[in-house]
Design an enzyme around this catalytic site. Structure first.
Site, PDB file in Angstrom:
ATOM      1  CE  LYS A   1     -29.334  41.911  55.394  1.00 21.70           C
ATOM      2  NZ  LYS A   1     -28.320  41.608  54.403  1.00 21.70           N
TER       3      LYS A   1
ATOM      4  CG  ASP B   1     -23.524  42.677  58.322  1.00 17.70           C
ATOM      5  OD1 ASP B   1     -22.641  41.658  58.128  1.00 17.70           O
ATOM      6  OD2 ASP B   1     -23.718  43.399  59.013  1.00 17.70           O
TER       7      ASP B   1
END
Length: 288
Positions: free
Chosen positions: A160, A191
């Site tokens: 990510k 997240d």
């Protein structure tokens, strides 16, 4: 408890996003997202190339922070506006980034690992040099930049932070690119804020946001469908979730809905903001 995607809820969220044009979403980023404001301001002050490259490298180290993301990027802006004007070439920008990671308290957790990650990425020197000299490559060929980083870092998929690094660097370039959106076909970086939005919208059933962060596949499928159905690229959906996703974790659902609607209304039509908030916040976000 296994995670489950509720596709009927995915379609409702997608319908709310489909009321927005891409121009409205870009305008929201420009007016509300502190990351965009700081990175684009830095680009205006010291040049898009240096700003984009430094943001790209810092983005790779933007995990397990010892401060909120908003504070991290303010620390970045303050450090880089003084150190980058003196930086020469790729090595100079890399030294400025190392100086930032060494001095900013937000990097205190795993500081050496963050520095090693940035230094490994520097082996993609050809592409990083192009970002410095021709930053529009981030708009014209973002997938090539992302792939070069993936190879340099030895990643099988896309972490990510790697995807995020391309997005944050793109912010430095967008004013030059005529507000062209970032259309990378990648899973959304999950997240805490995206995980909370996935649960609070009732698109994903999961015991806690920590479980969604650890196993993001269900959330990524859900937000990927939202992006395809609404026509809003997933990394721009991510911008809205990053600015609003804290609310379901910190406030009761009713207050969180009002807070999200208020944030969205800073740049969006009030009716569209209220509709989107009503779909994004329907239940609390459990921490587990």
């Amino acid at each position: 408890m296994a995670q489950r995607v509720r596709w009927e809820r995915v379609e409702r969220v997608a319908e709310a996003f489909s009321r927005l044009s891409i121009g409205e979403v870009l305008g929201f980023e420009e007016q509300v997202d502190p990351q965009y404001k700081l990175v684009s301001r830095l680009a205006g002050e010291i040049g898009a190339g240096k700003a984009a490259l430094s943001a790209l490298l810092v983005g790779l180290a933007s995990y397990r922070l010892a401060m909120r993301g908003e504070e991290w990027w303010l620390c970045f802006y303050r450090h880089m506006r003084s150190s980058l004007p003196r930086a020469e070439g790729l090595r100079g920008v890399l030294r400025a980034v190392e100086g930032f990671l060494t001095s900013c308290s937000g990097a205190a957790i795993g500081r050496e690992a963050k520095l090693r990650r940035v230094r490994r990425a520097a082996s993609a020197a050809e592409v990083l040099g192009e970002v410095l000299d021709n930053p529009l490559v981030l708009v014209e060929r973002p997938s090539e930049v992302l792939e070069a980083l993936r190879v340099a870092l030895g990643e099988k998929g896309f972490r990510k932070t790697t995807v995020f690094s391309v997005k944050i660097a793109y912010y430095a370039v967008r004013p030059l690119a005529g507000r062209k959106p970032l259309t990378l076909d990648v899973p959304i970086p999950v997240d805490v804020r995206v995980a909370c939005a996935s649960i609070s919208s009732e698109m994903v059933e999961a015991p806690s946001y920590r479980e969604v962060v650890a196993r993001p596949e269900a959330a990524q499928r859900a937000w990927g469908r939202v992006a395809r159905s609404s026509g809003i690229p997933v990394l721009h959906i991510d911008s809205i979730l990053w600015v609003t996703g804290w609310a379901p974790r910190e406030l009761p659902p009713g207050e969180a809905r009002e807070a999200v609607a208020g944030i969205l209304s800073r740049a969006l039509d009030r009716g569209k903001a209220v509709l989107l908030a009503s779909e994004l916040v329907r239940r609390p976000c459990p921490g587990g």
